[in-house]
Design an enzyme around this catalytic site. Structure first.
Site, PDB file in Angstrom:
ATOM      1  N   HIS A 162       0.832  -1.217   0.000  1.00 28.78           N
ATOM      2  CA  HIS A 162       0.000   0.000   0.000  1.00 28.78           C
ATOM      3  C   HIS A 162       0.864   1.265   0.000  1.00 28.78           C
ATOM      4  CE1 HIS A 162      -3.237  -2.762   1.392  1.00 28.78           C
ATOM      5  NE2 HIS A 162      -2.275  -3.265   2.129  1.00 28.78           N
ATOM      6  N   SER A 283      13.636  22.332 -15.545  1.00 34.09           N
ATOM      7  CA  SER A 283      12.415  23.108 -15.691  1.00 34.09           C
ATOM      8  C   SER A 283      12.789  24.456 -16.281  1.00 34.09           C
ATOM      9  CB  SER A 283      11.766  23.287 -14.321  1.00 34.09           C
ATOM     10  OG  SER A 283      10.920  24.422 -14.337  1.00 34.09           O
ATOM     11  N   LYS A 289      14.957  22.322 -10.379  1.00 38.02           N
ATOM     12  CA  LYS A 289      14.274  21.081 -10.753  1.00 38.02           C
ATOM     13  C   LYS A 289      15.105  20.178 -11.650  1.00 38.02           C
ATOM     14  CE  LYS A 289      10.435  19.995 -10.255  1.00 38.02           C
ATOM     15  NZ  LYS A 289       9.074  20.459 -10.533  1.00 38.02           N
ATOM     16  N   GLU A 296       8.611   9.250 -16.767  1.00 40.08           N
ATOM     17  CA  GLU A 296       7.189   9.611 -16.924  1.00 40.08           C
ATOM     18  C   GLU A 296       6.684   9.252 -18.312  1.00 40.08           C
ATOM     19  OE1 GLU A 296       6.322  13.468 -14.296  1.00 40.08           O
ATOM     20  OE2 GLU A 296       8.102  13.643 -15.527  1.00 40.08           O
TER      21      GLU A 296
END
Ligand code: ARG
Length: 469
Positions: A162, A283, A289, A296
């Site tokens: 979980h 970024s 970043k 992704e």
């Protein structure tokens, strides 16, 4: 409308020449099936060699055609395949160029075949290559997984259920879980390959042919195990493409899960991994970043690959025998899935090979969250002969006490522990460390570092890697 004279006034606005222009555009598969040119040439060469050997065309014509096909191939190689919609597809494009190069003898190539068995053959050959490519790429991914797993057979991290800290595991064990998944993916591709490796060439349009062809000869020339056994099935079967897509979809789900792990691990609150610069982006607005874009996109691509599978399943659903033009739409989803899959495999291989695992952060996280609570319960069962359910309850009280003080389980004093259950003695501390916890899980396939090392060694042998001395 005078400015649009050739087209339908109600709906033909964008078409220059009326319905025939629409037909020409919707019919043309050359924009995508030109990717089959190598397979188309190879299949035509096998076919004409057989026609010559069987005396269906003269030896002279067969040689002329074979030579002409080589010339067409050389042109394609050098300049690409020309896209003329009037020639519809790769089969007609090649035959028409062949005719320009060698004259009327070109017309004999299409004896005893049809574009229906031709495209079925070409596409099988293409998909077979795609299966081999996938297999090869996945093997490389396994090599990367095994090598990082060997490095980290004893590196402790929290194991999750979980996404909540459950029990300590080792990073090597976690990586080897993906080795197993990828192994099943490889076997799915290999399995699909062996099932599909029969030649449809010679089924002709749908019913076979009256010419004395030798289907075994063409099958062998193209590396098939033999010819298919039913001409109707041969030209209308696309199971092989679906098998490929099913294997690709399943594989992409695995890659997506692995990608997701890296995305989570790379986020600052976790900080388990530093992604390779080569597979990250910055970024445009936030200078600090470093985004896990490659991971992704692997996660995103899996959605598209599943979409490709769905597209072809629905194209095939309900088609009567034998060939229908719907089946021309089989290629784009397979081509798309293959290129997405190849990229995804390559990206994840690079990610696994080059990620910097922050084992200190993993280890610290494993200490949090009472990951060794099960070990306390197991100790009570083993040392004090307490039934597991009762041990579970006692352990719950210990966790509650530690939590209320904001300390780890092994920071509770022996008095505290005895206060919870008198049967606990100070031998318990040996069981409560994360090292002891993982070392204890030595059942077959368990996370104990020795077990992980054993599995890594087996995997290295299976992959044919030299034992690192
Ligand atoms: N371009 C077609 C395809 O990819 C080739 C087969 C066409 N056969 C036919 N009878 N129209 O499916």
């Amino acid at each position: 409308m005078s400015d649009n004279s050739g087209s339908n006034q109600m709906w033909g606005g964008r078409f220059a020449g009326g319905p025939s222009a629409i037909m020409r555009e919707i019919n043309a598969s050359i924009p995508f099936d030109k990717a089959l040119w190598r397979q188309d040439i190879a299949a035509s060469k096998a076919h004409v060699d057989m026609l010559g050997a069987q005396g269906i065309v003269s030896g002279e014509d067969a040689a002329l055609i074979a030579d002409g096909l080589d010339k067409v191939a050389a042109e394609y190689e050098a300049n690409g395949v020309p896209e003329n919609w009037d020639l519809e597809d790769i089969h007609m494009t090649t035959e028409s160029r062949l005719a320009e190069l060698i004259g009327p003898a070109a017309g004999r190539l299409h004896t005893a075949r049809s574009r229906n068995d031709q495209v079925a053959t070409d596409f099988r050959l293409w998909v077979r290559d795609a299966m081999d490519q996938a297999e090869l790429g996945l093997r490389q991914l396994q090599v990367a997984l095994v090598s990082r797993a060997g490095e980290h057979a004893g590196s402790i991290m929290p194991g999750f259920t979980h996404l909540q800290t459950a029990q300590p595991v080792t990073l090597g064990h976690h990586l080897m879980a993906y080795y197993e998944m990828i192994g099943r993916d490889r076997s799915r591709f290999a399995d699909a390959r062996s099932r599909m490796n029969r030649s449809p060439l010679g089924a002709a349009a749908l019913a076979g042919t009256g010419f004395p062809i030798d289907r075994f000869r063409t099958a062998e020339a193209l590396g098939f195990d033999g010819p298919t056994d039913n001409s109707l099935d041969s030209v209308s079967d696309r199971d092989f493409a679906l098998d490929y897509l099913m294997a690709a979809a399943q594989c992409s789900l695995h890659l997506s899960r692995l990608a997701e792990e890296f995305i989570i691990w790379a986020s600052q609150p976790f900080g388990f991994v530093t992604l390779p610069d080569s597979l990250s982006t910055g970024s445009s607005i936030m200078p600090q970043k470093k985004n896990p874009d490659a991971a992704e996109l692997v996660r995103g691509h899996s959605g598209r690959i599943v979409g490709c599978l769905t597209a072809l399943m629905i194209t095939m659903k309900g088609l009567p025998l034998a060939y229908s033009k719907d089946m021309q739409d089989d290629k784009p989803p397979v081509f798309e899935a293959a290129s997405l899959l190849a990229l995804s495999i390559a990206a994840m291989t690079g990610m696994v090979a080059e990620a910097k695992f922050r084992t200190d952060r993993m280890r610290a996280a494993a200490e949090l969250g009472y990951a060794t609570a099960t070990d306390l319960a197991d100790w009570l069962v083993r040392q004090a002969n307490i039934p597991f359910r009762e041990a579970h309850h006692i352990t719950g009280s210990a966790v509650k006490l530690a939590e209320s003080r904001g300390i780890a389980l092994d920071q509770l004093s022996i008095e505290d522990l005895k206060g919870i259950d008198a049967r606990i003695d100070d031998r318990v501390y040996a069981a409560l460390s994360v090292e002891a916890s993982v070392a204890a899980r030595c059942s077959h396939g368990g996370t104990a570092p020795d077990e992980v090392r054993k599995r890594v060694a087996q995997a290295r042998a299976a992959l044919g890697l030299e034992e690192s001395a």
